[in-house]
Design a protein around this motif. Sequence first.
Motif, PDB file in Angstrom:
ATOM      1  N   GLY A   1     -15.911   9.468  13.661  1.00  0.00           N
ATOM      2  CA  GLY A   1     -17.217   9.039  13.144  1.00  0.00           C
ATOM      3  C   GLY A   1     -17.171   7.737  12.384  1.00  0.00           C
ATOM      4  O   GLY A   1     -17.904   7.556  11.400  1.00  0.00           O
ATOM      5  N   MET A   2     -16.343   6.810  12.836  1.00  0.00           N
ATOM      6  CA  MET A   2     -16.209   5.523  12.152  1.00  0.00           C
ATOM      7  C   MET A   2     -17.453   4.662  12.376  1.00  0.00           C
ATOM      8  O   MET A   2     -18.043   4.684  13.452  1.00  0.00           O
ATOM      9  N   SER A   3     -17.820   3.881  11.385  1.00  0.00           N
ATOM     10  CA  SER A   3     -18.998   3.029  11.485  1.00  0.00           C
ATOM     11  C   SER A   3     -18.731   1.845  12.409  1.00  0.00           C
ATOM     12  O   SER A   3     -17.586   1.445  12.628  1.00  0.00           O
ATOM     13  N   ASP A   4     -19.805   1.266  12.940  1.00  0.00           N
ATOM     14  CA  ASP A   4     -19.668   0.094  13.798  1.00  0.00           C
ATOM     15  C   ASP A   4     -19.200  -1.125  13.021  1.00  0.00           C
ATOM     16  O   ASP A   4     -18.539  -2.011  13.573  1.00  0.00           O
ATOM     17  N   GLN A   5     -19.520  -1.196  11.726  1.00  0.00           N
ATOM     18  CA  GLN A   5     -19.039  -2.304  10.903  1.00  0.00           C
ATOM     19  C   GLN A   5     -17.517  -2.272  10.792  1.00  0.00           C
ATOM     20  O   GLN A   5     -16.848  -3.306  10.840  1.00  0.00           O
TER      21      GLN A   5
ATOM     22  N   SER B   1     -11.193  -3.496  13.023  1.00  0.00           N
ATOM     23  CA  SER B   1     -10.137  -3.057  13.936  1.00  0.00           C
ATOM     24  C   SER B   1      -9.936  -4.056  15.069  1.00  0.00           C
ATOM     25  O   SER B   1      -8.796  -4.398  15.422  1.00  0.00           O
ATOM     26  N   LEU B   2     -11.014  -4.528  15.642  1.00  0.00           N
ATOM     27  CA  LEU B   2     -10.919  -5.447  16.774  1.00  0.00           C
ATOM     28  C   LEU B   2     -10.294  -6.786  16.372  1.00  0.00           C
ATOM     29  O   LEU B   2      -9.443  -7.324  17.089  1.00  0.00           O
TER      30      LEU B   2
ATOM     31  N   PHE C   1     -22.689  -8.036  10.110  1.00  0.00           N
ATOM     32  CA  PHE C   1     -21.519  -8.633   9.466  1.00  0.00           C
ATOM     33  C   PHE C   1     -21.299  -8.122   8.051  1.00  0.00           C
ATOM     34  O   PHE C   1     -20.513  -8.696   7.306  1.00  0.00           O
ATOM     35  N   HIS C   2     -21.957  -7.029   7.699  1.00  0.00           N
ATOM     36  CA  HIS C   2     -21.740  -6.466   6.365  1.00  0.00           C
ATOM     37  C   HIS C   2     -20.284  -6.021   6.226  1.00  0.00           C
ATOM     38  O   HIS C   2     -19.751  -5.298   7.064  1.00  0.00           O
ATOM     39  N   GLY C   3     -19.626  -6.452   5.196  1.00  0.00           N
ATOM     40  CA  GLY C   3     -18.245  -6.054   4.964  1.00  0.00           C
ATOM     41  C   GLY C   3     -17.213  -6.927   5.642  1.00  0.00           C
ATOM     42  O   GLY C   3     -16.020  -6.639   5.575  1.00  0.00           O
ATOM     43  N   ILE C   4     -17.639  -8.017   6.306  1.00  0.00           N
ATOM     44  CA  ILE C   4     -16.688  -8.861   7.028  1.00  0.00           C
ATOM     45  C   ILE C   4     -15.700  -9.526   6.064  1.00  0.00           C
ATOM     46  O   ILE C   4     -14.616  -9.958   6.460  1.00  0.00           O
TER      47      ILE C   4
END
Length: 383
Positions: free
Chosen positions: A150-154, A159-160, A288-291
């Motif tokens: 259940g990891m968020s998309d942000q 990871s990528l 881009f929140h948290g980038i």
Amino acid sequence: MIHTVWPYLAVMLLVAGLFPAMERRFGWRVFNVLPPIVLTYLLVTALAVVGLWQINDEIRATQSMLVSHMVPALLFLLMINCDLRAIFALGPRVLGVFACTSVSLFIAFIATYLLYKRWLPGDAWHPLAALSGSWVGGTANMIAVKQGIGMSDQHLAMSLLTDALCYSMWVVVLFAVARLAPAFNRFTRAESSGDLQVAERAATGPTTSDAVLLWLGMALLVSALAAWVSGYLPTSAMVSATTWTILLATGAGLVVAHTPLARFPGAGTISGALLISVVAVLASQSNFHGIGAAPLYLLCGVTIIALHAILLVGFARLFRFDLYLCGISSLAHIGGVAATPILAASYSRALVPVGILLALLGYILGTGFGLLVASVMSALAGS
């Protein structure tokens, strides 16, 4: 602004095909550092941030449906080329190197998390867990782990980016150390594996339109059946119905891989298209929140690779593994099936099939490895 599903899907497919087409047509060096799949994610995220489409109920429902059905279908197709009989035929030395590589990565991930735990509060361990799935298998395993925990998309963006940049650094190192093979092998008291013989799997022929339809229909059917069966299986805090769906689809692919259907062309082509399409859909839900946390995750990635290298050298000394097998096994984990044969060919052309088979074994084990790492990190986060 886009308000309906069909224009939204059109944009997803266009962007998903843009960078792979540019890489094939122009071959720019930027793709060696940032692969098309990462550039696709960043571009779709940028389009989402500027508000090209509205996240209304219709588009949100479409996003959820696409991801929940496409990820199991993707994993099913990826397993079609994984011949377990050929992998087991590699022998104990090659499989021993693979096992030691996996163990070294497991220790490196857990040790790195403990080292940086104070800066990774709450569920900030999620990107590392997803990355561990990719660094045994590939991006598809990363996405499978993402769905499973259940990891968020942000967090997926972290990871990528870590995957792409750290992998690019590591592959250069593995190519560069080839000249050190004689000295390394003397240190580990190992014989060179350059003359290892492995039978290559016969080509299946060109992909045709009927093959595309048949494989796509079969993959979506397996996805639907896996989702239905998972509803009857027990769940827990770490094993959800989604996790069961992913594992069942993977298992179904491994079964089909050992039937005459596996010789039917097209599964690899379709899985590649599905993978980048899934990444595009996932990116369309993010921002881009948290980038700003990216440098921390990059530091974690470098630390993981450094610890992995030190441990693998120790295993090589203990079990007398040579440099070529260690390098190929490492890149089979971290780089996957696309890059490993190239590295193997630079070492010895006889090792190309070994690289391919080890990378395919990583695809089989990547999701389970990532979920195991996630379970350990979750327990450590709560301690």
